[in-house]
Design an enzyme around this catalytic site. Structure first.
Site, mmCIF file in Angstrom:
data_model
loop_
_atom_site.group_PDB
_atom_site.id
_atom_site.type_symbol
_atom_site.label_atom_id
_atom_site.label_comp_id
_atom_site.label_asym_id
_atom_site.label_seq_id
_atom_site.Cartn_x
_atom_site.Cartn_y
_atom_site.Cartn_z
ATOM 1 C CE1 TYR A 131 -3.851 2.278 0.606
ATOM 2 C CE2 TYR A 131 -2.663 3.086 2.510
ATOM 3 C CZ TYR A 131 -3.715 3.200 1.626
ATOM 4 O OH TYR A 131 -4.620 4.233 1.757
ATOM 5 C CG ASP A 132 3.140 1.873 3.478
ATOM 6 O OD1 ASP A 132 1.915 1.685 3.537
ATOM 7 O OD2 ASP A 132 3.888 1.741 4.460
ATOM 8 C CG ASP A 154 1.892 -0.342 25.073
ATOM 9 O OD1 ASP A 154 1.422 0.214 24.052
ATOM 10 O OD2 ASP A 154 3.005 -0.026 25.536
ATOM 11 C CD GLN A 161 -0.860 0.862 19.471
ATOM 12 O OE1 GLN A 161 -0.509 0.898 20.640
ATOM 13 N NE2 GLN A 161 -1.504 -0.161 18.968
ATOM 14 C CG ASP A 212 0.200 -0.947 14.217
ATOM 15 O OD1 ASP A 212 -0.553 -0.750 13.262
ATOM 16 O OD2 ASP A 212 -0.066 -0.626 15.392
ATOM 17 N N PRO A 213 2.583 1.460 12.607
ATOM 18 C CG PRO A 213 1.869 3.040 11.057
ATOM 19 C CD PRO A 213 1.566 1.668 11.577
#
Ligand SMILES: NC(=O)c1ccc[n+]([C@@H]2O[C@H](COP(=O)([O-])OP(=O)(O)OC[C@H]3O[C@@H](n4cnc5c(N)ncnc54)[C@H](O)[C@@H]3O)[C@@H](O)[C@H]2O)c1
Length: 314
Positions: free
Chosen positions: A148-149, A209, A212, A274-275
Site C-alpha cells: 500500500y505504502d 499496549d 501507539q 504498525d506505526p
C-alpha cells in the site's frame, strides 16, 4: 462556481461516496467509477435516477474511456484497510500503479484537473513527528504494509511526472486516518472494529499496549478539505487530517463510553510494521487552504456509532 463534470474513481467507497454526495449537492455532474472491490453500491444508490449521476462498474487498472468532456478526475480507487493489505496485495499495487497511470492518461486527454488520494502511509513508521509534507518517510518496501505504502508513493511520483512532463494540473492530498458513516464494519480499521465490538457487547481488542497514537479526522471535515484543495493552485502534496493525537487505548475507552457498552478492553498482538505514532502537521493546509477540522472526536464518533446502530451493520 460553474457546474463541472467530474469523474470519481472509487466513488462507491467510503470517502468517494461522500464526495459524490458533496458534488451532486453543489449541482455538478458526477461519474462514479468503481469495481466494488471494497466499496458498495448501497453507498451511492440514493443517487440512481438522478440525471446528473452515472455509476459505472469498471476496474480502472484497464484503459478508461469516458464519453464527453471532463473538468476533474478524483482518483480515489484503492483498497485502504490494513486488513486488506495481504488479501488484496497485488490488486493494491495494480490500482496504485496502473490505475493511477490510466486515470492520469485520461486527465491529459481531456485537459481535466487531477487529484490523487494519497495517504499518511507514505511516511511509513515515521521517525519525524508530527509529519510535515517534506518528511520523506520510513517505509519497509518488502513488509506486508509495503504494498500500500509503495503503491501510493509510486502514484505520487507518477502524478508529479505527468504534471512536469505533460503539464497536467494535478493535486495530491495525503489523507490521514478518516472515519465516519459508511465505513465497512469488517474493514479491519480500529474505529469500525471497536464500534462493532462495543455494540455487540464483545471485548474491544487493542493491539500492543495501546499507547501507539493516531489522529482521527471526521469525514465531513475531510471532504471539505479535499474540495478546498481542488480549487487551490497547489501541485505539491498537502496533508489533511486532524492534528489532535490520541492513543488507541483512549480511543477504545471513548467508544465504549459513547456507545454505553459494557464491553471490556483486552490486548492483542501488535501487527507487523504498525506505526507507533501518526500525526499530521497541517500548517500547509491551514495557511494555504484556510482549512482545519472543526468536528471533535466525541461528536464525530457519536455520529458514527449512531450510524452503525441505525443501519444494523454492527
Ligand atoms: N479512509 C482513510 O482513512 C484513508 C486514509 C488515507 C488514504 N485514503 C485513500 O482514500 C481512498 C478511498 O479510501 P476509502 O477509505 O474510501 O476506502 P474504500 O475501500 O471504502 O474505497 C475505495 C474504493 O475503490 C474501489 N476500487 C478499488 N480498486 C479498484 C479498481 N481497480 N477499479 C475501480 N475501483 C476500485 C473500491 O471498490 C472502493 O469502492 C483510497 O485511495 C485510500 O488509499 C483513505
Amino acid at each position: 462556481m460553474l457546474s463541472m463534470r467530474l469523474l470519481i474513481t472509487g466513488g462507491a467507497g467510503f470517502i468517494g461516496s461522500h464526495l459524490c454526495d458533496l458534488f451532486l449537492h453543489q449541482g455538478h455532474e458526477v461519474i462514479c467509477m468503481d469495481n466494488l472491490l471494497t466499496g458498495r453500491k448501497a453507498n451511492v444508490s440514493k443517487h440512481f435516477g438522478n440525471p446528473r449521476f452515472t455509476f459505472v462498474c469498471y476496474d480502472v487498472t484497464h484503459y478508461i474511456h469516458v464519453d464527453g468532456p471532463l473538468d476533474y478526475i478524483l482518483h480515489f480507487a484503492s483498497p485502504a484497510s490494513p486488513a486488506d493489505f495481504e488479501r488484496l496485495a497485488i490488486r493494491i499495487l495494480k490500482v496504485g500503479a496502473l490505475g493511477t497511470h490510466k486515470a492520469l492518461g485520461l486527465a491529459r486527454a481531456k485537459g481535466a484537473r487531477f487529484l490523487l488520494a494519497s495517504t499518511s502511509e507514505v511516511y511509513g513508521d515515521p521517525l519525524s513527528h508530527p509529519q510535515r509534507e517534506d518528511y520523506r518517510g520510513n517505509v519497509n518496501p518488502i513488509g506486508v504494509r509495503g504494498v500500500y505504502d509503495e503503491a501510493k508513493r509510486f502514484a505520487e511520483a507518477m502524478t508529479m511526472a505527468y504534471h512536469r512532463a505533460h503539464g497536467v494540473d494535478t493535486r495530491i492530498v495525503r489523507i490521514f486516518n478518516t472515519y465516519g458513516e459508511r465505513m465497512r464494519a469488517d474493514d479491519g480499521r480500529a474505529i469500525p472494529n471497536f464500534i462493532t465490538q462495543a455494540l455487540a457487547g464483545r471485548p474491544l481488542i487493542v493491539y500492543g499496549d495501546g499507547r501507539q497514537t493516531r489522529s482521527i479526522c471526521y469525514i465531513g471535515d475531510m471532504i471539505q478539505g479535499i474540495a478546498r484543495l481542488m480549487e487551490a493552485p497547489i501541485n505539491t502534496p498537502v496533508n489533511l487530517g486532524n492534528p489532535h493525537e490520541l492513543s488507541m487505548l483512549e480511543l477504545a475507552r471513548t467508544i465504549v463510553a459513547l456507545s454505553r457498552s459494557s464491553s471490556r478492553i483486552v490486548f492483542g498482538e501488535l501487527p507487523q510494521d504498525d506505526p507507533k505514532v501518526r500525526l499530521p502537521d497541517i500548517t500547509k493546509a491551514r495557511q494555504l487552504l484556510q482549512w482545519e477540522p472543526v468536528v471533535g472526536a466525541e461528536t464525530g464518533l457519536q455520529r458514527t456509532i449512531d450510524w452503525f446502530r441505525r443501519t444494523g451493520i454492527a
